[in-house]
Design a protein around this motif. Sequence first.
Motif, PDB file in Angstrom:
ATOM      1  N   ALA A 184     -52.567 -23.547   3.968  1.00 25.30           N
ATOM      2  CA  ALA A 184     -52.732 -22.386   4.845  1.00 25.30           C
ATOM      3  C   ALA A 184     -52.819 -21.098   4.042  1.00 25.30           C
ATOM      4  N   PHE A 185     -53.741 -21.046   3.126  1.00 27.36           N
ATOM      5  CA  PHE A 185     -53.990 -19.828   2.364  1.00 27.36           C
ATOM      6  C   PHE A 185     -55.479 -19.745   2.069  1.00 27.36           C
ATOM      7  N   LYS A 186     -55.902 -18.585   1.578  1.00 24.51           N
ATOM      8  CA  LYS A 186     -57.319 -18.330   1.346  1.00 24.51           C
ATOM      9  C   LYS A 186     -57.603 -18.182  -0.136  1.00 24.51           C
ATOM     10  N   PRO A 204     -52.353 -15.667  -3.857  1.00 29.76           N
ATOM     11  CA  PRO A 204     -51.406 -16.397  -4.693  1.00 29.76           C
ATOM     12  C   PRO A 204     -50.751 -17.536  -3.917  1.00 29.76           C
ATOM     13  N   VAL A 205     -50.397 -18.566  -4.662  1.00 32.13           N
ATOM     14  CA  VAL A 205     -49.726 -19.726  -4.083  1.00 32.13           C
ATOM     15  C   VAL A 205     -48.471 -19.983  -4.910  1.00 32.13           C
ATOM     16  N   LEU A 206     -47.319 -19.943  -4.249  1.00 32.64           N
ATOM     17  CA  LEU A 206     -46.056 -20.235  -4.923  1.00 32.64           C
ATOM     18  C   LEU A 206     -45.893 -21.748  -5.007  1.00 32.64           C
ATOM     19  N   CYS A 229     -49.719 -19.743  -8.740  1.00 32.80           N
ATOM     20  CA  CYS A 229     -51.118 -19.831  -9.141  1.00 32.80           C
ATOM     21  C   CYS A 229     -51.931 -19.045  -8.122  1.00 32.80           C
ATOM     22  N   VAL A 230     -53.237 -19.042  -8.271  1.00 34.09           N
ATOM     23  CA  VAL A 230     -54.110 -18.366  -7.323  1.00 34.09           C
ATOM     24  C   VAL A 230     -55.170 -19.362  -6.872  1.00 34.09           C
ATOM     25  N   ALA A 231     -55.387 -19.449  -5.574  1.00 33.06           N
ATOM     26  CA  ALA A 231     -56.407 -20.353  -5.037  1.00 33.06           C
ATOM     27  C   ALA A 231     -57.794 -19.849  -5.429  1.00 33.06           C
ATOM     28  N   GLY A 234     -49.293 -18.082  -0.188  1.00 28.48           N
ATOM     29  CA  GLY A 234     -49.000 -19.400   0.343  1.00 28.48           C
ATOM     30  C   GLY A 234     -47.892 -20.061  -0.458  1.00 28.48           C
ATOM     31  N   CYS A 235     -47.483 -21.226  -0.013  1.00 28.92           N
ATOM     32  CA  CYS A 235     -46.459 -21.988  -0.714  1.00 28.92           C
ATOM     33  C   CYS A 235     -46.868 -23.453  -0.676  1.00 28.92           C
ATOM     34  N   LEU A 236     -46.741 -24.129  -1.798  1.00 30.33           N
ATOM     35  CA  LEU A 236     -47.153 -25.518  -1.897  1.00 30.33           C
ATOM     36  C   LEU A 236     -46.004 -26.340  -2.471  1.00 30.33           C
TER      37      LEU A 236
END
Length: 199
Positions: free
Chosen positions: A155-157, A161-163, A185-187, A109-111
Amino acid sequence: MANGSVLPKTARLKITTIKIDERYRNQRIGEGALGLTLWQWRDLGINEIYVTVFDKHTSLILLLEKYGFIHVGNNLNGERVYIKDRRNLDFSDPCKAFPFLSGQVQHAGCLAIDMEYHDTMFASSDLANTLQERVDISVANGLKKVYIGQSYSLAFKVGEPVLIYRKYTGTDGRPGYKSVITTYCVATRIEKIKVNGRA
C-alpha cells in the motif's frame, strides 16, 4: 584538474580503487559495494564523496551516474572525477538520492519480512544482538531488491519510502521485543502480477 578547473578546498571522502574480478561480473557486486560505501559516507556526515575513473571503465561510469555521481572534470592523470554532494541531491530519482530521503516526504509504507529472509536481503541493517551483518551477503545482494507480496502489503506508491520491519519468527523469548524496523528503502517500481486472480 587537467581541464583547467579547480575544486574548492573542502573535506571529501574518496572512494579508492573499485575492481571486480572478471568471474564476478554481472552479479551486482559493484552495486552492493558502492551501496555500502554510500551508507558509510552518510553516517560520516561529510558533504561530498568522490571517485576517479578512466574512460575505458564504461560500466563503472554508468553505475556511478545511476547513483547520482556527477562528472566535474578530469585530473592530471587523465581520470574522470565524479562527485556526489549531499547538499545537491536529485530526489526525483531514488537511485540518485540514495541513501538519503527527501525532507518533503508525506507518506511512508511499511513492509514486514520474516527474519530469515530479512537477514539475507538486508544483511547490512543495524540490529543489536544479532549476527546477521555480513559484508559478503550485503555486497552480493546489490542495492535493489524485488519483493513479491499481496496487494494489501504493498500500500505505497513509487517514490515513497518503505520502512523494513524485521518480523521475529524464532522461538527464543517474546516476539514483541525482537521484531523491529531495521532500515528503509524507496519503492522504484510496483507491478500487479495478478488482477482478480488472473495473471
